[in-house]
Design a protein around this motif. Sequence first.
Motif, PDB file in Angstrom:
ATOM      1  N   ALA A 304       0.834  -1.210   0.000  1.00  0.00           N
ATOM      2  CA  ALA A 304       0.000   0.000   0.000  1.00  0.00           C
ATOM      3  C   ALA A 304       0.861   1.249   0.000  1.00  0.00           C
ATOM      4  CB  ALA A 304      -0.919  -0.012   1.221  1.00  0.00           C
ATOM      5  N   LEU A 305       1.938   1.234   0.769  1.00  0.00           N
ATOM      6  CA  LEU A 305       2.840   2.389   0.800  1.00  0.00           C
ATOM      7  C   LEU A 305       3.505   2.583  -0.554  1.00  0.00           C
ATOM      8  CD1 LEU A 305       4.314   4.672   2.176  1.00  0.00           C
ATOM      9  CD2 LEU A 305       5.950   3.006   3.098  1.00  0.00           C
ATOM     10  N   GLU A 306       3.958   1.480  -1.138  1.00  0.00           N
ATOM     11  CA  GLU A 306       4.589   1.567  -2.450  1.00  0.00           C
ATOM     12  C   GLU A 306       3.621   2.175  -3.471  1.00  0.00           C
ATOM     13  OE1 GLU A 306       7.380  -1.461  -4.853  1.00  0.00           O
ATOM     14  OE2 GLU A 306       5.294  -2.105  -4.724  1.00  0.00           O
ATOM     15  N   HIS A 307       2.354   1.754  -3.420  1.00  0.00           N
ATOM     16  CA  HIS A 307       1.349   2.298  -4.331  1.00  0.00           C
ATOM     17  C   HIS A 307       1.194   3.807  -4.133  1.00  0.00           C
ATOM     18  CE1 HIS A 307      -2.366   2.737  -6.605  1.00  0.00           C
ATOM     19  NE2 HIS A 307      -2.896   3.348  -5.555  1.00  0.00           N
ATOM     20  N   GLN A 308       1.125   4.239  -2.884  1.00  0.00           N
ATOM     21  CA  GLN A 308       0.971   5.663  -2.597  1.00  0.00           C
ATOM     22  C   GLN A 308       2.199   6.462  -3.039  1.00  0.00           C
ATOM     23  OE1 GLN A 308      -1.659   7.345  -1.570  1.00  0.00           O
ATOM     24  NE2 GLN A 308      -2.926   5.510  -1.396  1.00  0.00           N
ATOM     25  N   LEU A 309       3.366   5.886  -2.882  1.00  0.00           N
ATOM     26  CA  LEU A 309       4.597   6.572  -3.295  1.00  0.00           C
ATOM     27  C   LEU A 309       4.587   6.827  -4.802  1.00  0.00           C
ATOM     28  CD1 LEU A 309       7.230   4.638  -1.143  1.00  0.00           C
ATOM     29  CD2 LEU A 309       6.687   7.073  -0.960  1.00  0.00           C
ATOM     30  N   PHE A 310       4.251   5.814  -5.571  1.00  0.00           N
ATOM     31  CA  PHE A 310       4.214   5.993  -7.020  1.00  0.00           C
ATOM     32  C   PHE A 310       3.056   6.902  -7.442  1.00  0.00           C
ATOM     33  CE2 PHE A 310       6.811   2.067  -7.087  1.00  0.00           C
ATOM     34  CZ  PHE A 310       7.825   2.511  -7.928  1.00  0.00           C
ATOM     35  N   GLU A 311       1.986   6.891  -6.665  1.00  0.00           N
ATOM     36  CA  GLU A 311       0.837   7.746  -6.989  1.00  0.00           C
ATOM     37  C   GLU A 311       1.169   9.215  -6.768  1.00  0.00           C
ATOM     38  OE1 GLU A 311      -3.047   8.199  -8.429  1.00  0.00           O
ATOM     39  OE2 GLU A 311      -1.839   6.384  -8.258  1.00  0.00           O
ATOM     40  N   HIS A 312       1.931   9.515  -5.722  1.00  0.00           N
ATOM     41  CA  HIS A 312       2.223  10.901  -5.366  1.00  0.00           C
ATOM     42  C   HIS A 312       3.550  11.406  -5.944  1.00  0.00           C
ATOM     43  CE1 HIS A 312      -0.864   9.973  -2.367  1.00  0.00           C
ATOM     44  NE2 HIS A 312      -1.036  11.270  -2.246  1.00  0.00           N
ATOM     45  N   MET A 313       4.409  10.498  -6.414  1.00  0.00           N
ATOM     46  CA  MET A 313       5.726  10.895  -6.905  1.00  0.00           C
ATOM     47  C   MET A 313       5.951  10.305  -8.297  1.00  0.00           C
ATOM     48  SD  MET A 313       7.812  10.292  -3.331  1.00  0.00           S
ATOM     49  CE  MET A 313       9.307  11.123  -3.899  1.00  0.00           C
ATOM     50  N   PRO A 314       5.451  10.965  -9.324  1.00  0.00           N
ATOM     51  CA  PRO A 314       5.554  10.431 -10.692  1.00  0.00           C
ATOM     52  C   PRO A 314       6.986  10.204 -11.166  1.00  0.00           C
ATOM     53  CG  PRO A 314       3.935  12.182 -10.589  1.00  0.00           C
ATOM     54  CD  PRO A 314       4.644  12.192  -9.273  1.00  0.00           C
ATOM     55  N   ALA A 315       7.959  10.919 -10.615  1.00  0.00           N
ATOM     56  CA  ALA A 315       9.348  10.751 -11.047  1.00  0.00           C
ATOM     57  C   ALA A 315       9.995   9.527 -10.423  1.00  0.00           C
ATOM     58  CB  ALA A 315      10.165  11.990 -10.685  1.00  0.00           C
ATOM     59  N   LEU A 316       9.327   8.888  -9.485  1.00  0.00           N
ATOM     60  CA  LEU A 316       9.902   7.759  -8.757  1.00  0.00           C
ATOM     61  C   LEU A 316      10.070   6.551  -9.676  1.00  0.00           C
ATOM     62  CD1 LEU A 316      10.793   6.927  -5.877  1.00  0.00           C
ATOM     63  CD2 LEU A 316       8.488   6.022  -5.535  1.00  0.00           C
ATOM     64  N   ALA A 317      11.284   6.009  -9.698  1.00  0.00           N
ATOM     65  CA  ALA A 317      11.564   4.828 -10.515  1.00  0.00           C
ATOM     66  C   ALA A 317      11.570   3.560  -9.679  1.00  0.00           C
ATOM     67  CB  ALA A 317      12.909   4.984 -11.219  1.00  0.00           C
ATOM     68  N   ALA A 318      12.018   3.641  -8.420  1.00  0.00           N
ATOM     69  CA  ALA A 318      12.102   2.459  -7.568  1.00  0.00           C
ATOM     70  C   ALA A 318      11.973   2.868  -6.114  1.00  0.00           C
ATOM     71  CB  ALA A 318      13.424   1.731  -7.796  1.00  0.00           C
ATOM     72  N   ALA A 319      11.291   2.019  -5.335  1.00  0.00           N
ATOM     73  CA  ALA A 319      11.142   2.254  -3.900  1.00  0.00           C
ATOM     74  C   ALA A 319      11.531   0.979  -3.158  1.00  0.00           C
ATOM     75  CB  ALA A 319       9.708   2.659  -3.569  1.00  0.00           C
ATOM     76  N   ASN A 320      12.561   1.064  -2.351  1.00  0.00           N
ATOM     77  CA  ASN A 320      13.007  -0.061  -1.540  1.00  0.00           C
ATOM     78  C   ASN A 320      12.472   0.161  -0.117  1.00  0.00           C
ATOM     79  OD1 ASN A 320      14.454  -2.385  -0.736  1.00  0.00           O
ATOM     80  ND2 ASN A 320      16.104  -1.079   0.043  1.00  0.00           N
ATOM     81  N   ILE A 321      11.499  -0.648   0.291  1.00  0.00           N
ATOM     82  CA  ILE A 321      10.837  -0.467   1.591  1.00  0.00           C
ATOM     83  C   ILE A 321      11.244  -1.590   2.534  1.00  0.00           C
ATOM     84  CG2 ILE A 321       8.625  -0.192   2.768  1.00  0.00           C
ATOM     85  CD1 ILE A 321       7.430   0.630   0.058  1.00  0.00           C
ATOM     86  N   ARG A 322      11.782  -1.201   3.697  1.00  0.00           N
ATOM     87  CA  ARG A 322      12.236  -2.177   4.695  1.00  0.00           C
ATOM     88  C   ARG A 322      11.372  -2.062   5.946  1.00  0.00           C
ATOM     89  NH1 ARG A 322      16.699   0.741   3.688  1.00  0.00           N
ATOM     90  NH2 ARG A 322      16.949   1.296   5.893  1.00  0.00           N
ATOM     91  N   LEU A 323      11.256  -3.163   6.685  1.00  0.00           N
ATOM     92  CA  LEU A 323      10.496  -3.171   7.923  1.00  0.00           C
ATOM     93  C   LEU A 323      11.424  -3.022   9.119  1.00  0.00           C
ATOM     94  CD1 LEU A 323       7.879  -6.014   7.332  1.00  0.00           C
ATOM     95  CD2 LEU A 323       7.595  -3.556   7.033  1.00  0.00           C
ATOM     96  N   ALA A 324      10.975  -2.246  10.102  1.00  0.00           N
ATOM     97  CA  ALA A 324      11.735  -2.081  11.343  1.00  0.00           C
ATOM     98  C   ALA A 324      10.779  -2.300  12.505  1.00  0.00           C
ATOM     99  CB  ALA A 324      12.347  -0.681  11.410  1.00  0.00           C
ATOM    100  N   ASN A 325      11.306  -2.560  13.689  1.00  0.00           N
ATOM    101  CA  ASN A 325      10.469  -2.726  14.871  1.00  0.00           C
ATOM    102  C   ASN A 325       9.706  -1.439  15.164  1.00  0.00           C
ATOM    103  OD1 ASN A 325      11.343  -5.338  15.254  1.00  0.00           O
ATOM    104  ND2 ASN A 325      13.000  -4.745  16.650  1.00  0.00           N
TER     105      ASN A 325
END
Length: 338
Positions: A304-325
Amino acid sequence: MPVLGARILDWFGFGPRDHAAHGHGHHDHASGSHSHGVIDATIATTDRGIWAIKWSFVILTITAAMQMVVVALSGSVALLADTVHNIADATTAIPLWIAFLLARRKPSPTFTYGLGRVEDLAGIIIVGIILFSAIVAGYQAIDRLINPRVVTHLGWLAAAGVVGFLGNEAVAVFRIRVGREINSAALIADGYHARTDGLTSLAVVLGAFGVWLGFALADPIVGLLITLAIFGIVWQSARSVLTRMLDGIDPDVIGDIQHAAAHVPAARIVEAKARWIGHRLHADIAIAVEESLPVCEAKKITAALEHQLFEHMPALAAANIRLANADADHPHGGHDSH
């Protein structure tokens, strides 16, 4: 433009390209475009960039050629300074063109991110070319102040200044507009200095008017002022390109990431980084979620976050999302989502 003229330009490769691309998202400070469809996004944007570069080269070459004729007739050092810089500006199309062509290459085992960084290298070369033109123009202006010469054909001189303004403004519109569309720092920087060049070309008209009033030194003084303007362009362009080469980024980009994450309440950003590789944006983000969540739910949140990132940032080519505690101050370990 007449239809026949448009077809001729298209035959020679100067016509606009059709792309299966469209922009989306409402929080787009970069004015970029996120592409979909069968056309590869990088190829589509670089085709657009190459189109702008070709037109810039043609317009500035014609402008400089016309001005050079008047330089020979009038002996104006102010117009010489403007012409030398227009020649240098046209020459900058070459490294930019090469950079955009190389950026079209697919990633390889050696260059896993592709060759987008070549755009930054092209920017450095462009800065060097502009600096050289400033030195040449400055030398000629100082020499003319020490050894004054008669300036003639003042009417043609003024007309050449107007031609320089119109040519540079046309190039500025092309480069800035397309540079923003494809988020190319090198192309945008080159467009802004082309716009400044247009204003300095009008100074040639002022110099011609001064000579016409009987102030012979007006011409070399204007030439020196144009030189100072060129040095200002060198500074601005160098700062912009070097910032990107050092992975510097506009703080608004991180603000965009935070804004996109606000649409996913279950994800709390712990760390957000971003950098440009050519004209494509890459983000590295660590988020905190409840540790009790099942893996499948955590994956849904990152998706869901990845979808929102691409929706709000058209210039975005790649999003590396990591999980933390959820209670961590810094990300560690985790799951990657691309």
